[in-house]
Motif scaffolding. Structure first.
Motif, PDB file in Angstrom:
ATOM      1  N   LEU A   1       0.530  -1.231  -0.220  1.00 44.24           N
ATOM      2  CA  LEU A   1       0.142  -0.077  -0.018  1.00 44.24           C
ATOM      3  C   LEU A   1       0.881   1.221  -0.380  1.00 44.24           C
ATOM      4  CD1 LEU A   1      -2.778  -1.034   2.311  1.00 44.24           C
ATOM      5  CD2 LEU A   1      -2.825  -1.072  -0.104  1.00 44.24           C
ATOM      6  N   ILE A   2       1.809   1.269   0.864  1.00 42.00           N
ATOM      7  CA  ILE A   2       2.986   1.678   0.634  1.00 42.00           C
ATOM      8  C   ILE A   2       3.283   2.393  -0.662  1.00 42.00           C
ATOM      9  CG2 ILE A   2       4.770   3.450   1.236  1.00 42.00           C
ATOM     10  CD1 ILE A   2       4.505   1.857   3.876  1.00 42.00           C
ATOM     11  N   CYS A   3       4.138   1.358  -1.408  1.00 41.46           N
ATOM     12  CA  CYS A   3       4.245   1.651  -2.476  1.00 41.46           C
ATOM     13  C   CYS A   3       3.485   2.033  -3.595  1.00 41.46           C
ATOM     14  CB  CYS A   3       5.076  -0.016  -2.740  1.00 41.46           C
ATOM     15  SG  CYS A   3       6.143  -0.498  -2.220  1.00 41.46           S
ATOM     16  N   ILE A   4       2.172   1.917  -3.588  1.00 39.64           N
ATOM     17  CA  ILE A   4       1.179   2.124  -4.335  1.00 39.64           C
ATOM     18  C   ILE A   4       0.585   3.769  -4.151  1.00 39.64           C
ATOM     19  CG2 ILE A   4      -0.802   2.497  -5.644  1.00 39.64           C
ATOM     20  CD1 ILE A   4      -1.030  -0.745  -4.460  1.00 39.64           C
TER      21      ILE A   4
ATOM     22  N   ALA B   1       8.626   4.983   5.840  1.00 35.54           N
ATOM     23  CA  ALA B   1       7.800   4.245   6.702  1.00 35.54           C
ATOM     24  C   ALA B   1       8.540   2.654   5.084  1.00 35.54           C
ATOM     25  CB  ALA B   1       6.548   4.792   6.502  1.00 35.54           C
ATOM     26  N   PHE B   2       8.440   3.340   3.950  1.00 32.97           N
ATOM     27  CA  PHE B   2       8.956   2.429   2.955  1.00 32.97           C
ATOM     28  C   PHE B   2      10.570   1.874   3.993  1.00 32.97           C
ATOM     29  CE2 PHE B   2      11.100   1.971  -0.575  1.00 32.97           C
ATOM     30  CZ  PHE B   2      10.671   0.623  -1.752  1.00 32.97           C
TER      31      PHE B   2
ATOM     32  N   ILE C   1       9.957   0.010   7.120  1.00 28.74           N
ATOM     33  CA  ILE C   1       9.243  -2.273   6.244  1.00 28.74           C
ATOM     34  C   ILE C   1      10.050  -2.615   5.454  1.00 28.74           C
ATOM     35  CG2 ILE C   1       7.264  -2.720   5.756  1.00 28.74           C
ATOM     36  CD1 ILE C   1       6.007  -0.449   6.230  1.00 28.74           C
ATOM     37  N   ALA C   2      11.340  -2.312   4.842  1.00 34.59           N
ATOM     38  CA  ALA C   2      12.345  -2.463   3.686  1.00 34.59           C
ATOM     39  C   ALA C   2      13.150  -3.437   4.574  1.00 34.59           C
ATOM     40  CB  ALA C   2      11.775  -1.987   2.642  1.00 34.59           C
ATOM     41  N   VAL C   3      13.779  -2.014   5.058  1.00 37.35           N
ATOM     42  CA  VAL C   3      14.399  -3.128   6.276  1.00 37.35           C
ATOM     43  C   VAL C   3      13.877  -4.885   6.730  1.00 37.35           C
ATOM     44  CG1 VAL C   3      16.469  -3.437   8.362  1.00 37.35           C
ATOM     45  CG2 VAL C   3      15.993  -1.801   5.800  1.00 37.35           C
ATOM     46  N   VAL C   4      13.110  -4.445   8.137  1.00 34.56           N
ATOM     47  CA  VAL C   4      12.854  -5.014   8.383  1.00 34.56           C
ATOM     48  C   VAL C   4      12.018  -6.168   8.038  1.00 34.56           C
ATOM     49  CG1 VAL C   4      10.339  -5.613   9.996  1.00 34.56           C
ATOM     50  CG2 VAL C   4      11.615  -3.118  10.244  1.00 34.56           C
ATOM     51  N   LEU C   5      11.431  -6.437   6.823  1.00 37.16           N
ATOM     52  CA  LEU C   5      11.145  -7.156   5.747  1.00 37.16           C
ATOM     53  C   LEU C   5      12.228  -8.665   5.441  1.00 37.16           C
ATOM     54  CD1 LEU C   5       7.876  -6.145   3.850  1.00 37.16           C
ATOM     55  CD2 LEU C   5       7.758  -7.627   5.869  1.00 37.16           C
TER      56      LEU C   5
END
Length: 79
Positions: A15-18, A67-68, A71-75
């Motif tokens: 959703l953040i990417c979109i 946030a992107f 979250i990318a680092v966490v994933l």
């Protein structure tokens, strides 16, 4: 439990990417064009841009980009 959290984070990430894509495409360019030659680049609009809708879009884009990255680092760490 960790799989559910990973799925939720992935959905939020998508959703953040979109949202980032839409906001970046909605923003206007930063060039002032020929108006900067004659000194017209320093107008009321350019001075108060941060309080306008465009300023809000820029702020939201910065927060979503942060946030992107988080979250990318966490994933990527395999949470």
């Amino acid at each position: 439990m960790a799989t559910v959290i990973r799925i939720i984070l992935t959905v939020i990430f998508i959703l953040i990417c979109i949202a980032l894509t839409v906001l970046v495409l909605a923003q206007q360019g930063k060039e002032e064009g020929l108006g900067s030659i004659g000194g017209m680049g320093n107008t009321y609009w350019s001075q108060n841009k941060s309080r306008s809708m465009e300023g809000a879009i820029v702020r939201i884009t910065k927060w979503l980009a942060a946030a992107f990255i988080v979250i990318a680092v966490v994933l990527n760490l395999g949470f």
